[in-house]
Design a protein around this motif. Structure first.
Motif, short mmCIF file in Angstrom:
data_model
loop_
_atom_site.label_atom_id
_atom_site.label_comp_id
_atom_site.label_asym_id
_atom_site.label_seq_id
_atom_site.Cartn_x
_atom_site.Cartn_y
_atom_site.Cartn_z
N UNK A 148 49.89 27.65 75.25
CA UNK A 148 48.88 28.72 75.11
C UNK A 148 48.08 28.98 73.71
N UNK A 149 48.99 28.41 72.66
CA UNK A 149 48.56 28.52 71.29
C UNK A 149 48.43 30.17 70.95
N UNK A 196 37.96 33.66 62.80
CA UNK A 196 37.82 32.46 61.87
C UNK A 196 36.59 31.73 62.09
N UNK A 197 36.07 31.80 63.03
CA UNK A 197 34.76 30.82 63.46
C UNK A 197 33.53 31.49 62.56
N UNK A 213 47.62 25.57 60.54
CA UNK A 213 46.20 24.81 60.26
C UNK A 213 45.38 25.19 61.45
N UNK A 214 44.31 25.71 61.50
CA UNK A 214 43.49 25.71 62.46
C UNK A 214 42.78 24.33 62.87
N UNK A 215 42.73 23.96 64.05
CA UNK A 215 42.33 22.53 64.30
C UNK A 215 40.65 22.65 64.00
N UNK A 216 40.10 23.57 64.55
CA UNK A 216 38.35 23.67 64.12
C UNK A 216 38.02 23.84 62.83
N UNK A 217 38.30 24.78 62.13
CA UNK A 217 37.96 25.49 60.78
C UNK A 217 38.70 24.77 59.66
N UNK A 244 41.08 30.82 70.28
CA UNK A 244 39.79 31.57 70.27
C UNK A 244 39.31 31.68 68.67
N UNK A 245 40.46 31.30 67.89
CA UNK A 245 40.28 31.45 66.31
C UNK A 245 39.91 32.94 66.03
N UNK A 246 40.92 33.59 66.55
CA UNK A 246 40.95 35.13 66.57
C UNK A 246 42.24 35.65 66.20
#
Length: 321
Positions: A144-145, A207-208, A123-127, A180-182
């Motif tokens: 480094x995620x 993703x962003x 689960x992405x933190x931002x989106x 980087x949501x990539x």
């Protein structure tokens, strides 16, 4: 009896130590590094290893970030705390989880490796997107995620809002960067979103960018695309279809307009619902063929826009009778 065999057996027994209901702690620079609980633990001093049954515990990174784990069996190298887990392996933290048949953890390098029947959820933190990925192998650097999936990769991304369509994908390799949501897809790439299916040698997902006027996903090199658009029918045809039972024999293909496209690059801009093709693009829609330097069409409509072309042909959405 062979002399070497007879001499090794008692020596191995003298080096093994067994403990039940074990709680094992490791500290590094006065900070927790590893916690392990197991039903039984066996120490082999000759190999400097400890093996255990039904382990569960917590591994700590250098930044204090922790990952919980459990498995049916495991082994730890006592001199460096490298951890191997086997059978029903489960690794998880606040935002992700991985299941596999085998896992290896190297705390010194913040390195996780999951092998065989890998299934993950992040689960992405931002989106707040949910990313599901299956593969033969996964390599992760939790601090480094970063995570790399290798071999028979397939999965999907679900948006946190249920009315927003997700995206499905397949490839031989997938590299994900949660910071980087990539997401990058490599080799035999397949992507499906809404009515559009695409294939290429490489792909990207940003993703962003879902609700921005920027590309959300892209395909590169030998791009092949197919879209099936539901036909818009007139009131007359609709009433005829209701009155006639023979209308039920229509195939799905007859109810759809099939659009095929070829290019070197595809960009999908979700906010505007459009697909942009460049790099010698060509679109085939029913009996029409369109070529140009840049072709744009909109999802689920028959409209096609062509830029910088010698052809004046523009396919427009059909009107109701």
């Amino acid at each position: 009896m062979d002399q070497s065999t007879s001499s090794e057996a008692p020596k191995s027994k003298s080096l093994d130590h067994r403990f039940n209901d074990v709680h094992y702690y490791v500290q590094k620079s006065k900070k927790p590094s590893l916690y392990l609980n197991a039903k039984e633990l066996r120490i082999n001093q000759q190999e400097n290893t400890a093996s255990f049954d039904y382990p569960k515990g917590i591994a700590y990174g250098n930044d204090g970030r922790s990952i919980s784990y459990s498995a049916n069996r495991g082994k730890i190298q006592l001199n460096n705390n490298n951890l191997d887990l086997y059978d029903n392996v489960y690794l998880y933290d606040d935002s992700s989880e991985i299941r596999s048949n085998i896992a290896k953890y190297t705390p010194e390098n913040d390195y996780f490796e999951a092998i065989d029947n890998v299934r993950s959820k992040t689960i992405t933190e931002k989106t707040k997107d949910k990313i599901y990925v299956n593969s033969n192998k996964a390599i992760s650097w939790p601090q480094k995620k970063l995570i790399h999936y290798l071999g028979n990769v397939d999965g999907h991304i679900d948006r946190h809002l249920p009315y927003e369509p997700g995206i499905y994908f397949k490839s031989n390799k997938l590299f994900a960067d949660a910071n980087a949501l990539y997401v990058e897809l490599l080799e035999n790439v397949y992507v499906k979103r809404a009515t559009v299916e695409g294939r290429a040698l490489r792909g990207e997902i940003f993703l962003d960018n879902y609700n921005k006027k920027l590309k959300y996903y892209a395909l590169y090199d030998d791009v092949k695309l197919i879209e099936r658009i539901p036909k818009k029918e007139s009131n007359e045809s609709t009433s005829t279809e209701v009155a006639s039972s023979s209308a039920n024999t229509n195939t799905k293909k007859e109810n759809f307009i099939e659009r095929r496209a070829y290019a070197e690059k595809l960009e999908g801009i979700v906010k505007e619902g459009k697909i942009v093709l460049t790099g010698y693009p060509k679109v085939i829609q029913e009996k029409d063929v369109v070529k140009g330097n840049k072709i744009t069409f909109y999802e689920n409509t028959e409209l096609v826009e062509v830029d910088d072309t010698n052809s004046n042909l523009i396919l427009k959405e059909s009107k109701k009778q």
